[in-house]
Write a protein that holds these residues in place. Structure first.
Motif, mmCIF file in Angstrom:
data_model
loop_
_atom_site.group_PDB
_atom_site.id
_atom_site.type_symbol
_atom_site.label_atom_id
_atom_site.label_comp_id
_atom_site.label_asym_id
_atom_site.label_seq_id
_atom_site.Cartn_x
_atom_site.Cartn_y
_atom_site.Cartn_z
ATOM 1 N N LEU A 1 -6.428 -2.980 1.953
ATOM 2 C CA LEU A 1 -5.957 -3.588 3.106
ATOM 3 C C LEU A 1 -7.258 -4.647 3.629
ATOM 4 O O LEU A 1 -7.034 -5.570 4.138
ATOM 5 N N ILE B 1 -5.633 3.126 0.268
ATOM 6 C CA ILE B 1 -4.760 2.171 1.282
ATOM 7 C C ILE B 1 -6.051 1.200 1.903
ATOM 8 O O ILE B 1 -5.815 -0.134 1.774
ATOM 9 N N ASN B 2 -7.279 1.783 2.200
ATOM 10 C CA ASN B 2 -8.014 0.858 3.106
ATOM 11 C C ASN B 2 -8.603 -0.233 2.238
ATOM 12 O O ASN B 2 -8.857 -1.160 2.734
ATOM 13 N N THR C 1 5.219 -4.292 5.861
ATOM 14 C CA THR C 1 4.235 -3.056 5.846
ATOM 15 C C THR C 1 4.508 -2.378 7.073
ATOM 16 O O THR C 1 4.979 -2.971 8.042
ATOM 17 N N GLU D 1 1.903 -0.451 8.173
ATOM 18 C CA GLU D 1 0.600 -0.303 8.505
ATOM 19 C C GLU D 1 0.190 -1.147 9.926
ATOM 20 O O GLU D 1 -0.323 -2.185 9.920
ATOM 21 N N THR E 1 0.502 -0.886 -0.138
ATOM 22 C CA THR E 1 -0.061 -0.056 0.037
ATOM 23 C C THR E 1 0.683 1.353 0.010
ATOM 24 O O THR E 1 0.175 2.352 0.055
ATOM 25 N N SER E 2 2.189 1.186 -0.074
ATOM 26 C CA SER E 2 3.031 2.342 0.301
ATOM 27 C C SER E 2 3.038 3.265 -1.163
ATOM 28 O O SER E 2 3.549 4.438 -0.734
#
Ligand SMILES: Nc1ncnc2c1ncn2[C@@H]1O[C@H](COP(=O)(O)OP(=O)(O)OP(=O)(O)O)[C@@H](O)[C@H]1O
Ligand SMILES: [Mg+2]
Length: 261
Positions: free
Chosen positions: A195, A191-192, A212, A214, A183-184
């Motif tokens: 995820l 991003i969500n 990650t 996160e 997600t970077s």
């Protein structure tokens, strides 16, 4: 779980079937740089391991070594009891067992989304074309981009492209999925959605290694956090213990920096 493979593995004196990925004293240099130093790591079937650590600590190299995009100098890596093959057909088969999702999505730009997902099973697994396409559509539905199947990657958002990349890896029916900072490269609002797909995969029992930063994902989905620094595994703990009560100074220092921004 069927008893036949268990019995066979016992007869072959292979490691217990629950150990899916085993790294034993793995070392890797890039010239003078000792980038993986005596790495011992066992990932059990169904386990979700988050790998965290400062830039340059060897996280990507570790992932790449697991599906042999990088060779190692010594030590051993086994997937489901079998050592990583050197090359050729066996290596291609192993790569198919290990799904990989990178920061950059690496989709084929001149293929439709559906073809991007169907191509691997057709070319590598020899799957029937129409079956592969039906399955690809089902996977795209599962990651929430089924209505984008006919488009080209550039016509999708970053979050959508990354979900296609996940579907493409899943299409090979891998035993383990490796995610390297998936997600970077994404805008915050995307991003969500990525995820979420990973959370769902974890709940369904997929074995996952996820690099990650996160924390929310690590806390809610990981069974274990592996903290790397300077090519070593410095600390391993369950996520709550790691984030609330890191033991090593390196981890404390690292967490204070990433929590600060
Ligand atoms: N192909 C290569 N040739 C030479 N050095 C390399 C190569 N790939 C990585 N390195 C070096 O090895 C070290 C570990 O790199 P790696 O990409 O595994 O770190 P990382 O933990 O994934 O970092 P980041 O958080 O920035 O992604 C770094 O010092 C990097 O510069
Ligand atoms: Mg990296």
């Amino acid at each position: 779980m069927s008893e036949v493979p268990l019995a066979k593995e016992a007869a072959d004196a292979a490691p217990p079937a629950e150990d899916l990925v085993v790294l034993d004293k793995v070392n890797k240099h890039f010239g003078a740089l000792h980038v993986l130093q005596d790495i011992n790591l066992t990932i059990k079937r169904g386990e979700v391991v988050v790998v965290i650590g400062p830039s340059g600590s060897g996280k990507s190299t570790l992932c790449r070594a697991i599906n042999r995009l990088e060779t190692i100098d010594d030590g051993s890596i086994t997937i489901d009891g079998r050592p990583l093959p050197e090359e050729g057909r066996e290596l291609a088969r192993l790569r198919a067992d290990v799904g990989m999702v990178f920061q950059s999505f690496n989709l084929f730009p001149h293929r439709t989304v559906l073809d991007n997902v169907a191509l691997g099973p057709i070319k590598v697994r020899g799957q029937d074309k129409s079956l592969a396409r039906t399955r690809a559509q089902a996977l795209l539905d599962r990651v929430g981009v089924g209505n984008q199947a006919g488009k080209y990657p550039a016509q999708l958002s970053g979050g959508q492209q990354q979900r296609v990349a996940i579907a493409r890896a899943l299409a090979m029916e891998p035993k383990v999925m490796l995610f390297d900072e998936p997600t970077s490269a994404l805008d915050p609002e995307m991003i969500n959605e990525v995820l979420e797909v990973m959370q769902q995969l974890a709940r369904e029992g997929m074995t996952m290694v996820v690099v990650t930063h996160e924390m929310g994902f690590a806390r809610s989905a990981a069974n274990r956090v592996v903290f790397m620094a300077d090519g070593r595994i410095v600390e391993e703990a369950d996520p709550h213990q790691f984030f609330d009560n890191p033991r090593s100074d390196r981890a404390k220092d690292f967490l204070s920096k990433i929590l600060a921004h």
